[in-house]
Design an enzyme around this catalytic site. Structure first.
Site, mmCIF file in Angstrom:
data_model
loop_
_atom_site.group_PDB
_atom_site.id
_atom_site.type_symbol
_atom_site.label_atom_id
_atom_site.label_comp_id
_atom_site.label_asym_id
_atom_site.label_seq_id
_atom_site.Cartn_x
_atom_site.Cartn_y
_atom_site.Cartn_z
ATOM 1 C CE LYS A 6 -7.581 -13.625 16.961
ATOM 2 N NZ LYS A 6 -6.516 -14.642 17.107
ATOM 3 C CG ASP A 36 -0.094 -19.527 12.285
ATOM 4 O OD1 ASP A 36 0.843 -19.677 11.458
ATOM 5 O OD2 ASP A 36 -0.910 -18.592 12.204
ATOM 6 N N GLY A 60 -6.407 -10.030 10.359
ATOM 7 C CA GLY A 60 -6.183 -11.265 9.612
ATOM 8 C C GLY A 60 -7.505 -11.814 9.144
ATOM 9 C CB THR A 61 -8.380 -15.133 7.804
ATOM 10 O OG1 THR A 61 -7.018 -15.407 8.101
ATOM 11 C CG2 THR A 61 -8.683 -15.366 6.359
ATOM 12 N N GLY A 75 -3.481 -5.385 14.590
ATOM 13 C CA GLY A 75 -3.283 -6.360 13.523
ATOM 14 C C GLY A 75 -4.610 -6.793 12.951
ATOM 15 N N GLY A 125 -10.240 -11.777 11.962
ATOM 16 C CA GLY A 125 -10.813 -10.543 12.470
ATOM 17 C C GLY A 125 -9.746 -9.497 12.692
ATOM 18 C CE LYS A 126 -10.290 -4.641 10.147
ATOM 19 N NZ LYS A 126 -11.286 -3.783 9.574
HETATM 20 N N1 LIG Z 1 -2.107 -9.121 23.229
HETATM 21 C C1 LIG Z 1 -1.585 -8.462 22.204
HETATM 22 N N2 LIG Z 1 -0.785 -7.406 22.428
HETATM 23 C C2 LIG Z 1 -0.248 -6.707 21.389
HETATM 24 N N3 LIG Z 1 -0.454 -7.025 20.092
HETATM 25 C C3 LIG Z 1 -1.239 -8.080 19.813
HETATM 26 C C4 LIG Z 1 -1.852 -8.848 20.846
HETATM 27 N N4 LIG Z 1 -2.578 -9.828 20.271
HETATM 28 C C5 LIG Z 1 -2.409 -9.679 18.947
HETATM 29 N N5 LIG Z 1 -1.622 -8.640 18.647
HETATM 30 C C6 LIG Z 1 -1.213 -8.155 17.318
HETATM 31 O O1 LIG Z 1 -2.232 -8.474 16.411
HETATM 32 C C7 LIG Z 1 -1.734 -9.349 15.405
HETATM 33 C C8 LIG Z 1 -2.819 -10.336 15.038
HETATM 34 O O2 LIG Z 1 -3.154 -11.131 16.167
HETATM 35 P P1 LIG Z 1 -3.555 -12.649 15.990
HETATM 36 O O3 LIG Z 1 -2.412 -13.331 15.319
HETATM 37 O O4 LIG Z 1 -4.035 -13.202 17.276
HETATM 38 O O5 LIG Z 1 -4.778 -12.494 14.981
HETATM 39 P P2 LIG Z 1 -5.249 -13.403 13.783
HETATM 40 O O6 LIG Z 1 -6.378 -12.700 13.141
HETATM 41 O O7 LIG Z 1 -5.499 -14.755 14.323
HETATM 42 O O8 LIG Z 1 -4.005 -13.430 12.829
HETATM 43 P P3 LIG Z 1 -3.696 -14.559 11.756
HETATM 44 O O9 LIG Z 1 -4.553 -14.268 10.566
HETATM 45 O O10 LIG Z 1 -2.222 -14.386 11.499
HETATM 46 O O11 LIG Z 1 -3.998 -15.879 12.376
HETATM 47 C C9 LIG Z 1 -0.492 -9.985 15.974
HETATM 48 O O12 LIG Z 1 0.451 -10.346 14.991
HETATM 49 C C10 LIG Z 1 0.035 -8.879 16.871
HETATM 50 O O13 LIG Z 1 0.831 -7.977 16.119
#
Ligand SMILES: Nc1ncnc2c1ncn2[C@@H]1O[C@H](COP(=O)(O)OP(=O)(O)OP(=O)(O)O)[C@@H](O)[C@H]1O
Length: 710
Positions: A327, A424, A269-270, A267, A272-273
């Site tokens: 992450k 969230d 988002g803002t 995934g 990171g990855k």
């Molecule tokens: N432990 C994990 N196992 C499997 N997939 C994961 C895990 N952590 C995150 N993901 C995948 O990565 C995506 C993004 O993770 P996360 O929401 O923590 O990131 P983010 O950058 O904070 O996203 P957002 O911009 O929505 O806040 C999740 O929706 C999920 O699909």
């Protein structure tokens, strides 16, 4: 994080359940959900109605419970190993093998969750032959069952609230105006985070396999030429950052000096990855416990001036690989700072729940690599949002909705007790622990109603999870209750009214979001698929069947006029100006000075035909699974509702437990969608809500424990 896959969601208008002739109607609206035209003295009425309805239903609940008393499995047992239930056309075999994460406490804690469907004859023939095979008809089953759902893992909190801070989960009136948290506390908190820096080795020190080889660095101008040459040679180990500070995803890329090999992008988002990686930690260092902010590798990195290659097969350090999620936070100060709060939240979770019994993601390790903060966690399955997108029917069966809700509420209650507000909550941030499912072929008719994308994604099936165990993720926006509260939080669709109206927000905003998730699981569609404030507010009123309470609007005006606390810059233009200062009513649809409606037709249609009072909207979907007989009229008591149903339908089609299940489901929704956060149900109260005393026998139960597909 929003996923890339978008499925178009459509709504249809729901049918009204008009009171039938001959049934007793009360002189005041009795419904939990009031019609839009209802009398404005709503609070008092709601309290009265709720009390009345609960009075009515307590009787019926007791009646059901008494019927089951004679059964061998009544009470608090949750350790039934195996039951075979013959109900209707399906034979259901359900094994109690799914609670392995939570075994430690099962014995210690009395838990009133019955995890499995039970068969409970009213009276066993005496003496009971333990070897006799008992088969029960669906009809008998329905009569005798009290609870029949997989509520994973436990219903209760495993700690005493007093041991934790037991913070008041409810806001008070003063919070509506003045709650904005202390930024000093956030800054001080983050200052306390010291990250272990993992130094990246010079490309020179990576061998042809992409593995780290520790060498003393060459000095002088020669180095840059050598580095460039080595970069070309060792393309694999080249963890790159783009100009916006994002890690550049590449298959089979490796970082942390060969330790992590990138396998897929989970995934982005803002912040990171998130990437799926093979973690080649030396097995001696591999454990399920958090490694702290100290990286076990760092010492060797920093001090090594000798050749040392521990990733090659010849290495004398044994290695074992496991899959993890990493992450990788953007290498930008703002996001690094936010990640420090995320780290503190994850650390608080880990410290208080090292076994992960409260469904929150556990941090295994964190470090700073090339200016990217990296959080290493266990790897889970897809999100429930993705599961819904790829399902021929995106609705979850009632038993699974209940199982997921229970975990979610319990998890959020745990967070709230730690003083953490998630902010969230959404289907994208709820991951499945187990993606296996049972597929049931869709009819031609059902298939033809699907969008082309969904049709190809669902493989012609409606999918039922075999295990609705979930994990809560993404603490990137979580805040400690007394720290800085940004003016705007939550993904739009799940945003509580106090946030939209610029009031102080706290724990209750999570409860509103859970309400939105719950309805989405039941209907398969986002409850608020909108993108701007006016439409959002109009929709909230429509779903709640009543206007915003005057107190809330008054507070909003008071706060915005006096510029109290941190307010969204566009609050006046997009929210405040849409309220009439005299009547405190929302001015929707919008009109020009001549009184002509200027709201766009599409927006009008979305709200007037697309939404309805929540109970009607939800019931329309539920009937698709349970039949048209299931009608709840909130203008009548539950007893009268049931009497009406019995007078209208053949007994064979009716199921009182199905009726009560959905009745209490809607009651919980109504309490979660309370406009006023100071009156909204708290997570702790929700755990004990009546809904969790009812079960439902459906496809979710039938598929539980079976394994067909992955
Ligand atoms: N432990 C994990 N196992 C499997 N997939 C994961 C895990 N952590 C995150 N993901 C995948 O990565 C995506 C993004 O993770 P996360 O929401 O923590 O990131 P983010 O950058 O904070 O996203 P957002 O911009 O929505 O806040 C999740 O929706 C999920 O699909």
């Amino acid at each position: 994080m929003s996923q890339n896959i978008q499925v178009k969601r459509k709504r249809t208008r729901t049918l009204d359940a008009a009171p039938r002739a001959g049934m007793s109607l009360r002189s005041v609206p009795q419904g939990m959900f009031l019609d839009n035209e209802a009398d404005p003295i709503i609070g008092e009425m709601l309290a009265r109605q709720s009390a009345l309805l609960q009075g009515n239903l307590i009787d019926s609940h007791f009646a059901t419970a008494t019927t089951a008393e004679g059964s061998t499995v009544a009470g608090n047992e949750n350790s039934i190993d195996e039951h075979t239930v013959t109900g209707g056309t399906d034979d259901i075999t359900i094994n109690n093998n799914n609670n392995n994460n939570h075994n430690n406490h099962v014995g210690e804690e009395e838990d009133d969750d019955l995890i499995f469907v039970k068969e409970q004859p009213v009276q066993f023939p005496a003496p009971l032959d333990p070897h006799a095979e008992h088969h029960y008809t669906s009809k008998k089953f329905k009569k005798q069952r009290t609870i029949s759902l997989p509520q994973l893992p436990h219903s209760k909190l495993l700690y005493e609230a007093a041991q934790h801070r037991a913070l008041p989960h409810r806001q008070n009136d003063d919070d509506l105006l003045h709650l904005s948290g202390s930024s000093t506390k956030t800054i001080d908190g983050n200052r306390g985070v010291t990250l272990n820096v993992v130094k990246s080795l010079s490309p020179l020190s990576v061998n042809e396999h992409g593995s780290p080889v520790f060498k003393r660095m060459a000095a002088g101008p020669k180095i840059s030429r050598l580095v460039t040459a080595a970069k070309k040679k060792n393309k694999k180990d080249f963890f790159q950052t783009d100009k916006e500070g994002h890690y550049v995803y590449r298959d089979e890329d490796n970082f942390c000096n060969g330790r992590f090999v990138v396998k897929s992008l989970l995934g982005q988002g803002t912040f990171g990855k998130v990437v799926q990686c093979v973690d080649n930690t030396p097995s001696s260092l591999q454990s399920n416990e958090f490694q702290g902010f100290e990286d076990p590798f760092s010492e060797s990195f920093e001090d090594s001036h000798f050749d040392l290659d521990f990733s090659t097969p010849e290495s004398n350090v044994p290695r074992s690989a496991k899959m993890v999620a990493v992450k990788i936070i953007r290498a930008v100060d703002r996001y690094r700072e936010a990640a420090k709060t995320e780290l503190r939240v994850l650390k608080a979770i880990l410290d208080n729940d090292p076994l992960g019994q409260y469904q929150c993601l556990l941090l295994r390790e964190c470090f700073d690599y090339k200016n990217h903060i990296c959080l290493v966690t266990d790897l889970f399955g897809k999100s429930i949002y993705d599961f819904m997108c790829n399902n021929g029917c995106s609705r979850f069966p009632g038993s699974h909705v209940q199982a997921i809700t229970k975990q979610l509420i319990r998890s959020v209650c745990f967070l709230h007790d730690l003083g953490i507000i998630h902010t969230d909550l959404k289907p994208e941030n709820i991951l499945l622990c187990d993606e296996s499912y049972v597929g049931k072929p869709l009819s031609q008719q059902e298939l033809s109603n699907l969008s082309p994308r969904r049709r190809s994604a669902c493989n012609g099936e409606r999918k039922f999870l075999t295990n609705p165990d979930v994990k809560l993720i993404d603490f990137g926006s979580a805040v400690f209750y007394n720290e800085f509260h940004p003016a705007v939080i939550s993904t739009r669709h799940y945003r509580a009214p106090e946030i939209v109206l610029g009031l102080g927000w706290s724990f209750p905003c999570d409860i509103w979001s859970i309400g939105c998730v719950l309805v989405e699981l039941v209907t398969g569609e986002s409850l608020y698929p909108i993108h701007e404030n006016l439409e959002h507010m109009a929709m909230m009123q429509r779903f709640n069947g009543r206007p915003f309470p005057p107190k809330i609007v008054e507070n909003m005006l008071y706060k915005s006029d006096r510029k109290i606390g941190n307010l969204a810059p566009d609050l006046n233009a997009t929210v405040v100006k849409h309220f009439d200062r005299d009547s405190l009513a929302l001015k929707w649809p919008e009109r020009n000075s001549k009184g002509e409606i200027i709201t766009k037709e599409r927006s009008m249609r979305r709200i007037l035909s697309g939404c309805d009072r929540l109970d009607k909207y939800v019931m329309q979907k539920i009937r698709q699974d349970h039949g048209d007989w299931l009608v709840i009229n909130w203008d009548m008591s539950a007893e009268d509702n049931w009497a009406l149903l019995e007078s209208q339908h053949d007994e064979q089609v009716l199921d009182k437990e199905v009726f009560l299940f959905w009745y209490w489901f809607l009651d919980l929704c109504q309490k979660m969608f309370e406009f006023d956060p100071t009156k909204r149900i708290t997570a702790r109260e929700a755990i004990n809500h009546e809904w969790f005393n009812y079960g439902i026998l459906d496809e979710g139960i039938a598929s539980f424990g079976k394994v067909q597909h992955n």
